[in-house]
Design an enzyme around this catalytic site. Structure first.
Site, PDB file in Angstrom:
ATOM      1  CG  ASN A 207      -2.097   0.915   1.097  1.00  0.00           C
ATOM      2  OD1 ASN A 207      -2.237   1.610   0.094  1.00  0.00           O
ATOM      3  ND2 ASN A 207      -2.925   0.963   2.102  1.00  0.00           N
ATOM      4  CB  SER A 208       3.826   2.407   0.297  1.00  0.00           C
ATOM      5  OG  SER A 208       4.475   3.667   0.287  1.00  0.00           O
TER       6      SER A 208
ATOM      7  CE1 TYR B  37      -7.269  -1.474  10.910  1.00  0.00           C
ATOM      8  CE2 TYR B  37      -9.307  -0.579  11.788  1.00  0.00           C
ATOM      9  CZ  TYR B  37      -7.955  -0.494  11.599  1.00  0.00           C
ATOM     10  OH  TYR B  37      -7.273   0.576  12.132  1.00  0.00           O
TER      11      TYR B  37
ATOM     12  N   GLY C 163     -22.488  -0.051  10.419  1.00  0.00           N
ATOM     13  CA  GLY C 163     -21.368  -0.193  11.336  1.00  0.00           C
ATOM     14  C   GLY C 163     -20.841   1.119  11.884  1.00  0.00           C
TER      15      GLY C 163
ATOM     16  CE  LYS D  56      -4.541  -1.781  13.479  1.00  0.00           C
ATOM     17  NZ  LYS D  56      -3.085  -1.804  13.303  1.00  0.00           N
TER      18      LYS D  56
ATOM     19  CG  ASN E 175      -1.022  -8.559   6.153  1.00  0.00           C
ATOM     20  OD1 ASN E 175       0.005  -8.912   5.557  1.00  0.00           O
ATOM     21  ND2 ASN E 175      -1.213  -7.308   6.518  1.00  0.00           N
TER      22      ASN E 175
ATOM     23  CB  SER F 216      -7.770   1.679  15.736  1.00  0.00           C
ATOM     24  OG  SER F 216      -8.969   2.309  15.349  1.00  0.00           O
TER      25      SER F 216
ATOM     26  CE  LYS G  80      -4.504   2.768   5.269  1.00  0.00           C
ATOM     27  NZ  LYS G  80      -3.997   4.113   5.402  1.00  0.00           N
TER      28      LYS G  80
ATOM     29  CG  PHE H 181       3.385   2.470  11.586  1.00  0.00           C
ATOM     30  CD1 PHE H 181       2.416   3.275  12.158  1.00  0.00           C
ATOM     31  CD2 PHE H 181       4.717   2.800  11.788  1.00  0.00           C
ATOM     32  CE1 PHE H 181       2.760   4.387  12.910  1.00  0.00           C
ATOM     33  CE2 PHE H 181       5.071   3.904  12.537  1.00  0.00           C
ATOM     34  CZ  PHE H 181       4.091   4.702  13.099  1.00  0.00           C
ATOM     35  CB  ALA H 182       3.631  -3.805   8.799  1.00  0.00           C
TER      36      ALA H 182
HETATM   37  C1  UD1 Z   1     -12.917   4.164  10.087  1.00  0.00           C
HETATM   38  C2  UD1 Z   1     -13.116   2.809  10.695  1.00  0.00           C
HETATM   39  C3  UD1 Z   1     -12.193   2.656  11.864  1.00  0.00           C
HETATM   40  C4  UD1 Z   1     -10.770   2.859  11.419  1.00  0.00           C
HETATM   41  C5  UD1 Z   1     -10.624   4.230  10.759  1.00  0.00           C
HETATM   42  C6  UD1 Z   1      -9.268   4.352  10.158  1.00  0.00           C
HETATM   43  C7  UD1 Z   1     -15.442   2.250  10.167  1.00  0.00           C
HETATM   44  C8  UD1 Z   1     -16.787   1.956  10.745  1.00  0.00           C
HETATM   45  N1  UD1 Z   1     -14.502   2.601  11.044  1.00  0.00           N
HETATM   46  O1  UD1 Z   1     -13.290   5.113  11.073  1.00  0.00           O
HETATM   47  O2  UD1 Z   1     -12.340   1.360  12.402  1.00  0.00           O
HETATM   48  O3  UD1 Z   1      -9.911   2.784  12.525  1.00  0.00           O
HETATM   49  O4  UD1 Z   1     -11.571   4.352   9.714  1.00  0.00           O
HETATM   50  O5  UD1 Z   1      -9.074   5.632   9.663  1.00  0.00           O
HETATM   51  O6  UD1 Z   1     -15.239   2.166   8.981  1.00  0.00           O
HETATM   52  N2  UD1 Z   1     -18.225   9.589   6.006  1.00  0.00           N
HETATM   53  C9  UD1 Z   1     -19.114  10.118   5.109  1.00  0.00           C
HETATM   54  N3  UD1 Z   1     -18.886   9.937   3.774  1.00  0.00           N
HETATM   55  C10 UD1 Z   1     -17.795   9.267   3.304  1.00  0.00           C
HETATM   56  C11 UD1 Z   1     -16.867   8.730   4.227  1.00  0.00           C
HETATM   57  C12 UD1 Z   1     -17.115   8.900   5.575  1.00  0.00           C
HETATM   58  O7  UD1 Z   1     -20.115  10.718   5.500  1.00  0.00           O
HETATM   59  O8  UD1 Z   1     -17.647   9.133   2.076  1.00  0.00           O
HETATM   60  C13 UD1 Z   1     -18.444   9.789   7.440  1.00  0.00           C
HETATM   61  C14 UD1 Z   1     -18.604   8.488   8.208  1.00  0.00           C
HETATM   62  O9  UD1 Z   1     -19.927   8.084   8.224  1.00  0.00           O
HETATM   63  C15 UD1 Z   1     -18.056   8.888   9.588  1.00  0.00           C
HETATM   64  C16 UD1 Z   1     -17.023   9.958   9.289  1.00  0.00           C
HETATM   65  O10 UD1 Z   1     -17.299  10.416   7.974  1.00  0.00           O
HETATM   66  O11 UD1 Z   1     -19.097   9.458  10.343  1.00  0.00           O
HETATM   67  C17 UD1 Z   1     -15.606   9.436   9.336  1.00  0.00           C
HETATM   68  O12 UD1 Z   1     -15.519   8.276   8.514  1.00  0.00           O
HETATM   69  P1  UD1 Z   1     -14.125   7.558   8.200  1.00  0.00           P
HETATM   70  O13 UD1 Z   1     -13.140   8.543   7.736  1.00  0.00           O
HETATM   71  O14 UD1 Z   1     -14.417   6.385   7.333  1.00  0.00           O
HETATM   72  O15 UD1 Z   1     -13.624   7.075   9.638  1.00  0.00           O
HETATM   73  P2  UD1 Z   1     -14.356   6.201  10.761  1.00  0.00           P
HETATM   74  O16 UD1 Z   1     -15.582   5.586  10.263  1.00  0.00           O
HETATM   75  O17 UD1 Z   1     -14.460   7.040  11.981  1.00  0.00           O
END
Ligand code: UD1
Length: 338
Positions: free
Chosen positions: A35-36, A149, A296, A153, A99, A124, A84, A80-81
């Site tokens: 992923n890099s 995932y 979720g 963690k 992994n 996380s 995610k 970090f590896a």
């Molecule tokens: C997600 C993961 C979390 C992980 C983290 C890593 C889930 C449920 N959780 O966190 O386990 O550790 O990423 O960075 O996936 N949103 C939108 N539109 C989008 C994308 C996101 O509205 O296109 C909203 C989501 O609903 C959320 C917020 O933005 O409320 C943040 O989303 P995101 O960046 O995916 O992070 P998490 O869901 O908090």
């Protein structure tokens, strides 16, 4: 003596390598490049003016790890590896367990046999699930994460706590909230593969015209504007926390240590607040549409980061707007590379 940084060409890893080099640490990177890209290594050298040692291999290959550890004097590890992507982990749970856990176990077997210590693990805030109380403290009860995932963690944390207890080693678990932004040089940042899952990369690609519009997942949450709340932490601030945690761990004279820190800003921002902060920071519109909630997702998660401040003398410094400006500069850099 050097610090082994696994996944050191990844998003948080590459920023941390730069901060370690700036603080005078020697760094040995292992990254399987899943992923890099190679230019990240070149840009680490450009930004820091120093050259880390780099090994391109997969940590599931224990014999290669063993050869590396024969060749270098390793004082500690920041691991970090890992895979995610939350959604992908639901489709390919066994790949995620294989992994993320086999690579960790190989590292710990080698650390055990060689009497090595000072191990920092990327965890996380997902380990808290939807916590019953905000802000989230390190003592807030954990809940079983929804995704595989997240489970890797939580399992990784358990494995490391057993390792520290049974073998008298020093371990720090860092629970990140939502990392965002890019290096101020615009030479390091997140490389989303395919359609981004996370909010800020999606907002950025929408502003750039790569995506037509942002889907805001739900505006019926019990929050002031109805959109979900997270704690967005600038990646360079986060990287600096790793250096502070490592320095504390190395200096700690206790034989066995299990330290846990939340790394966030302590302030929650809603999805719409992030969108509007991006727009005003970069003077650009981000078209969006409100859609259904994402399965979720939780309502709110933000950190009580006072333990990290008290014990690591670390605090997030950078505003949401500044972090979102760096993201936009990084996007322009990626476009200039073609
Ligand atoms: C997600 C993961 C979390 C992980 C983290 C890593 C889930 C449920 N959780 O966190 O386990 O550790 O990423 O960075 O996936 N949103 C939108 N539109 C989008 C994308 C996101 O509205 O296109 C909203 C989501 O609903 C959320 C917020 O933005 O409320 C943040 O989303 P995101 O960046 O995916 O992070 P998490 O869901 O908090």
């Amino acid at each position: 003596m050097a610090i082994l940084v696994t996944g050191g060409l990844g998003y948080i890893g590459s920023h941390t390598v730069v901060e370690l080099l700036n603080s005078g640490f020697e760094v040995v990177i292992v990254d399987d490049m899943s992923n890099s890209e190679k230019f990240i290594l070149e840009n680490i050298e450009l930004v820091s003016g120093k050259k880390p040692v780099f090994y391109p291999f997969d940590l599931k290959r224990r014999e290669l790890l063993s050869q590396l550890l024969d060749a270098h004097d390793i004082e500690g590890c920041i691991n970090f590896a890992a895979f995610k992507a939350v959604g992908e982990s639901q489709q390919k749970p066994i790949d995620y367990y294989e992994n993320n856990l086999f690579s960790l176990i190989n590292l710990l077997q080698e650390f055990k046999e060689r009497n090595l210590s000072n191990f920092i693990f990327s965890s996380s805030c997902t380990v808290y699930g939807q916590a019953d109380q905000m802000p989230i403290k390190e003592t807030t009860p954990l809940k079983t994460p929804e995704s595989s995932y997240g489970k890797t963690k939580q399992m990784g944390e358990e494995i490391l706590m057993d390792f520290a207890r049974a073998h008298e080693r020093k371990v720090t678990l860092l629970r990140y909230f939502n990392p965002i932004g890019a290096h101020p040089s615009a030479r390091l940042g997140e490389l989303p593969i395919g359609v981004p899952n996370n909010l800020v990369p999606f907002v950025t690609q929408t502003a750039a015209g790569i995506r037509e519009k942002l889907m805001v997942y739900g505006n019926d949450y019990p929050t002031p504007d109805g959109t979900a709340i997270r704690d967005y932490i600038y990646v360079v601030d986060l990287a600096k926390a790793h250096v502070a945690a490592l320095q504390k761990l190395i200096q700690d004279s206790r034989p066995s240590v299990i330290d846990i820190y939340n790394l966030g800003t302590g302030t929650g921002s809603s999805v719409l607040e992030v969108v509007h902060a991006f727009e005003s920071a970069n003077s650009i519109k981000v078209p969006y549409e409100i859609t259904e909630r994402r399965a979720g997702d939780i309502t709110a998660a933000y950190a009580d980061a006072s333990k990290a401040e008290a014990e690591l003398n670390w605090k997030a410094q950078t505003s949401l707007e500044t972090a979102l400006q760096t993201t936009w500069q990084w996007q322009k850099y990626l476009e200039s590379r073609g």
